[in-house]
Design a protein around this motif. Structure first.
Motif, PDB file in Angstrom:
ATOM      1  N   GLN A 350       0.842  -1.188   0.000  1.00 39.94           N
ATOM      2  CA  GLN A 350       0.000   0.000   0.000  1.00 39.94           C
ATOM      3  C   GLN A 350       0.883   1.247   0.000  1.00 39.94           C
ATOM      4  OE1 GLN A 350      -3.295  -0.051  -0.108  1.00 39.94           O
ATOM      5  NE2 GLN A 350      -3.984  -2.007   0.721  1.00 39.94           N
ATOM      6  N   PRO A 351       0.343   2.374  -0.463  1.00 41.45           N
ATOM      7  CA  PRO A 351       1.099   3.621  -0.327  1.00 41.45           C
ATOM      8  C   PRO A 351       1.228   4.010   1.139  1.00 41.45           C
ATOM      9  CG  PRO A 351      -1.130   4.052  -1.101  1.00 41.45           C
ATOM     10  CD  PRO A 351      -0.947   2.568  -1.156  1.00 41.45           C
ATOM     11  N   THR A 352       2.305   4.683   1.475  1.00 39.90           N
ATOM     12  CA  THR A 352       2.504   5.163   2.835  1.00 39.90           C
ATOM     13  C   THR A 352       1.528   6.292   3.129  1.00 39.90           C
ATOM     14  OG1 THR A 352       4.841   4.564   2.833  1.00 39.90           O
ATOM     15  CG2 THR A 352       4.163   6.247   4.396  1.00 39.90           C
ATOM     16  N   VAL A 353       0.873   6.227   4.285  1.00 40.97           N
ATOM     17  CA  VAL A 353      -0.038   7.282   4.718  1.00 40.97           C
ATOM     18  C   VAL A 353       0.699   8.149   5.730  1.00 40.97           C
ATOM     19  CG1 VAL A 353      -2.240   7.814   5.814  1.00 40.97           C
ATOM     20  CG2 VAL A 353      -2.039   5.810   4.327  1.00 40.97           C
ATOM     21  N   GLU A 354       0.648   9.460   5.532  1.00 38.72           N
ATOM     22  CA  GLU A 354       1.396  10.385   6.371  1.00 38.72           C
ATOM     23  C   GLU A 354       0.443  11.371   7.036  1.00 38.72           C
ATOM     24  OE1 GLU A 354       5.382  12.212   5.140  1.00 38.72           O
ATOM     25  OE2 GLU A 354       3.983  13.874   4.836  1.00 38.72           O
ATOM     26  N   VAL A 355       0.614  11.558   8.348  1.00 40.32           N
ATOM     27  CA  VAL A 355      -0.153  12.529   9.113  1.00 40.32           C
ATOM     28  C   VAL A 355       0.831  13.407   9.879  1.00 40.32           C
ATOM     29  CG1 VAL A 355      -1.864  12.902  10.927  1.00 40.32           C
ATOM     30  CG2 VAL A 355      -2.107  10.957   9.377  1.00 40.32           C
ATOM     31  N   ARG A 356       0.805  14.702   9.624  1.00 42.01           N
ATOM     32  CA  ARG A 356       1.729  15.620  10.289  1.00 42.01           C
ATOM     33  C   ARG A 356       1.047  16.309  11.469  1.00 42.01           C
ATOM     34  NH1 ARG A 356       6.560  16.602   8.240  1.00 42.01           N
ATOM     35  NH2 ARG A 356       7.046  15.652   6.224  1.00 42.01           N
ATOM     36  N   LEU A 357       1.819  16.496  12.549  1.00 44.08           N
ATOM     37  CA  LEU A 357       1.338  17.223  13.710  1.00 44.08           C
ATOM     38  C   LEU A 357       1.597  18.701  13.451  1.00 44.08           C
ATOM     39  CD1 LEU A 357       1.854  14.265  14.657  1.00 44.08           C
ATOM     40  CD2 LEU A 357       2.280  15.186  16.917  1.00 44.08           C
ATOM     41  N   ASP A 358       0.705  19.306  12.644  1.00 41.99           N
ATOM     42  CA  ASP A 358       0.961  20.629  12.103  1.00 41.99           C
ATOM     43  C   ASP A 358       0.159  21.734  12.778  1.00 41.99           C
ATOM     44  OD1 ASP A 358      -1.464  19.756  11.182  1.00 41.99           O
ATOM     45  OD2 ASP A 358      -0.917  19.768   9.068  1.00 41.99           O
ATOM     46  N   SER A 359      -0.376  21.462  13.977  1.00 45.17           N
ATOM     47  CA  SER A 359      -1.077  22.483  14.743  1.00 45.17           C
ATOM     48  C   SER A 359      -0.317  22.748  16.030  1.00 45.17           C
ATOM     49  CB  SER A 359      -2.511  22.039  15.060  1.00 45.17           C
ATOM     50  OG  SER A 359      -3.222  21.777  13.868  1.00 45.17           O
ATOM     51  N   GLN A 379      -9.574   2.073   7.213  1.00 47.03           N
ATOM     52  CA  GLN A 379      -9.778   3.500   6.987  1.00 47.03           C
ATOM     53  C   GLN A 379      -8.929   4.287   7.972  1.00 47.03           C
ATOM     54  OE1 GLN A 379     -13.763   5.473   6.119  1.00 47.03           O
ATOM     55  NE2 GLN A 379     -13.441   6.154   8.216  1.00 47.03           N
ATOM     56  N   VAL A 380      -8.170   5.259   7.468  1.00 42.99           N
ATOM     57  CA  VAL A 380      -7.313   6.102   8.293  1.00 42.99           C
ATOM     58  C   VAL A 380      -7.856   7.528   8.240  1.00 42.99           C
ATOM     59  CG1 VAL A 380      -4.974   6.929   8.718  1.00 42.99           C
ATOM     60  CG2 VAL A 380      -5.329   4.651   7.732  1.00 42.99           C
ATOM     61  N   THR A 381      -8.072   8.142   9.411  1.00 44.05           N
ATOM     62  CA  THR A 381      -8.593   9.497   9.503  1.00 44.05           C
ATOM     63  C   THR A 381      -7.627  10.364  10.296  1.00 44.05           C
ATOM     64  OG1 THR A 381     -10.868   8.668   9.503  1.00 44.05           O
ATOM     65  CG2 THR A 381     -10.545  10.933  10.228  1.00 44.05           C
ATOM     66  N   LYS A 382      -7.324  11.549   9.780  1.00 41.87           N
ATOM     67  CA  LYS A 382      -6.472  12.488  10.510  1.00 41.87           C
ATOM     68  C   LYS A 382      -7.293  13.184  11.593  1.00 41.87           C
ATOM     69  CE  LYS A 382      -3.495  16.555  10.020  1.00 41.87           C
ATOM     70  NZ  LYS A 382      -2.721  17.413   9.110  1.00 41.87           N
ATOM     71  N   LEU A 383      -6.747  13.186  12.831  1.00 38.64           N
ATOM     72  CA  LEU A 383      -7.408  13.847  13.955  1.00 38.64           C
ATOM     73  C   LEU A 383      -6.637  15.109  14.376  1.00 38.64           C
ATOM     74  CD1 LEU A 383      -8.207  10.670  16.101  1.00 38.64           C
ATOM     75  CD2 LEU A 383      -9.681  11.784  14.412  1.00 38.64           C
ATOM     76  N   VAL A 384      -5.410  14.942  14.843  1.00 46.87           N
ATOM     77  CA  VAL A 384      -4.560  16.035  15.349  1.00 46.87           C
ATOM     78  C   VAL A 384      -5.390  16.963  16.235  1.00 46.87           C
ATOM     79  CG1 VAL A 384      -2.829  17.781  14.774  1.00 46.87           C
ATOM     80  CG2 VAL A 384      -3.155  15.820  13.270  1.00 46.87           C
ATOM     81  N   GLU A 385      -5.854  16.405  17.341  1.00 46.42           N
ATOM     82  CA  GLU A 385      -6.642  17.133  18.334  1.00 46.42           C
ATOM     83  C   GLU A 385      -5.937  16.995  19.673  1.00 46.42           C
ATOM     84  OE1 GLU A 385     -11.269  17.389  19.951  1.00 46.42           O
ATOM     85  OE2 GLU A 385     -10.695  15.893  18.448  1.00 46.42           O
ATOM     86  N   TYR A 386      -5.811  18.111  20.388  1.00 50.78           N
ATOM     87  CA  TYR A 386      -4.995  18.153  21.603  1.00 50.78           C
ATOM     88  C   TYR A 386      -5.867  18.151  22.863  1.00 50.78           C
ATOM     89  CZ  TYR A 386      -1.320  19.340  18.311  1.00 50.78           C
ATOM     90  OH  TYR A 386      -0.450  19.317  17.261  1.00 50.78           O
TER      91      TYR A 386
END
Length: 415
Positions: A350-359, A379-386
């Motif tokens: 599979q392609p690599t899935v990337e999620v950045r901690l950009d907040s 299924q992969v979902t970006k959250l980035v919630e603190y």
């Protein structure tokens, strides 16, 4: 230390490189994203065996003859030439971008262990999107290094085509069948290399990945990495003086003990059982039995360049309902804006899935991504919630309540 110039060549034996060694690429690309690769090609200069292309989506060659660790501007290839088959005649080291051109590079270099270096910069190129930096090659029974520094039109996909490889998702017309009285054995299908990286840009962005076969998703690797760069050639007085930890915790020098960033996860199984995998409380999980989720280790010093890893046994993905991946600060004052943190999810085929901690946030806990079983697909979902603690409510509990895991939390520590 031997300083090579463009076009210069030399025997590895003359450089004292008679065993395994590292090839280190330091690419000063600024904000431009650059992908580095090593192509293992045959005597015709072709990638006749796709397993010997080592890059972000395939980080090792057979028998670990070539492996790579990627850490921001620095990429370290570990080379063991004795493990290469005779069919591999040359290792070619390249860099490519799809965003700008190699003209934008700053002072960059390729180093062969501590024996030799080859310096190059954007002033050496025009508008090329790729560069062949250097190569290790066989000649008259010995291995040699050549400093190439050749600009190349097109990006990574063009380099792959140049070396005769095939990209996953591409297709070519089938040749017309040739009648023959004796059926010829079918040729094995060529491996195709996926050059794609899927970056989930905004909170709530998601991607669904289909299983390739009935065996599930294989060994899923979830990696947390961050900016650990220090001034090259200088050893910091303490771990807080430079790199990621110095930015993240902003403590005075001399207080390096106990500072820690950790990856962990909450999980829910298809049978309804729930818990957490994390270093806190020594809850490491297990790969070969439920929950089929294992935390590889705990880097308390920040010295491991590859970051921290969680492995998920995708063969048993049907028994997993969801996994919430998070990072938290065990001790210290957070400054997430300085981390350049990134989580990559690597799944075989599979392609690599990337999620950045950009907040930015001053809270100690970050819910990064949710991995869910949606009808058998991942299924992969970006959250980035603190999340931060308040009163008797810990950051862990606040995140738990937000995503409805319903666990019972109590104070814990790492032994």
């Amino acid at each position: 230390m031997t300083n090579f110039t463009r076009g210069q060549k030399g025997k590895l034996a003359d450089l004292g490189l008679n065993g395994p060694f590292a090839v280190t690429l330091d690419i000063a690309s600024g904000s431009m994203e650059v992908d580095v690769s090593c192509f293992g090609v045959d005597a015709a200069g072709k990638l006749s065996d796709d397993r010997y292309m080592v890059f972000y989506n395939q980080k090792s060659a057979p028998d670990n003859a070539v492996t790579v660790e990627l850490n921001g501007p620095r990429s370290v290839f570990q080379i063991d030439l004795a493990r290469l088959p005779q069919s591999i005649d040359k290792l070619v080291f390249t860099a490519a971008t799809e965003q700008g051109s190699m003209r934008a590079l700053g002072a960059s270099s390729l180093a062969l262990g501590s024996a030799a270096t080859f310096a190059f910069a954007g002033t050496d190129f025009q508008d090329e999107k790729a560069v062949i930096i250097g190569e290790l090659y066989r000649r008259d029974g010995s291995w040699r290094f050549g400093a190439v520094g050749q600009g190349f039109a097109g990006g990574l996909a063009a380099l792959l085509k140049h070396f005769g490889g095939s990209e996953a998702g591409s297709s070519a017309p089938a040749p017309a069948p040739v009648p023959t009285p004796v059926p010829a054995p079918a040729a094995p299908p060529a491996n195709k290399i996926s050059l794609s990286k899927i970056r989930l840009e905004k909170r709530g962005d998601k991607i669904s990945l289909d299983k390739r076969d009935s065996g599930g998703y294989g060994r899923i690797k979830v990696n947390l990495n961050w900016n650990q760069s220090a001034q090259q050639g200088q050893a910091p007085a303490s771990k807080l003086d430079s790199g990621f930890l110095g930015k993240l915790f902003a403590k005075p020098a001399g207080r390096a003990g106990g500072i820690d960033l950790d990856i962990g996860c909450l999980f829910e199984m298809s049978n309804g059982s729930k818990s957490a995998v994390q270093a806190l409380g020594n809850s490491w999980g297990a790969f070969d039995r439920p929950p089929y989720i294992h935390l590889e280790g705990d880097d308390r010093t920040g010295s491991i360049s590859s970051g921290e890893n969680i492995f998920i046994n995708g063969t048993h993905f049907d028994q997993i309902k969801r996994v919430l991946v998070y990072a938290f600060i065990y001790e210290g004052v957070p400054n997430w804006a300085a981390t350049d943190g990134v989580v990559t999810i690597e799944i075989p085929g599979q392609p690599t899935v990337e999620v950045r901690l950009d907040s930015d946030s001053q809270h100690a806990m970050c819910a990064i991504a949710m991995l869910e079983n949606q009808g058998g697909n991942l299924q992969v979902t970006k959250l980035v919630e603190y999340f931060g603690g308040q009163g008797k409510i810990t950051a862990h509990q606040a995140m738990d309540e937000r995503y409805n895991f319903g666990l019972n939390w109590k104070a814990g520590r790492k032994d």
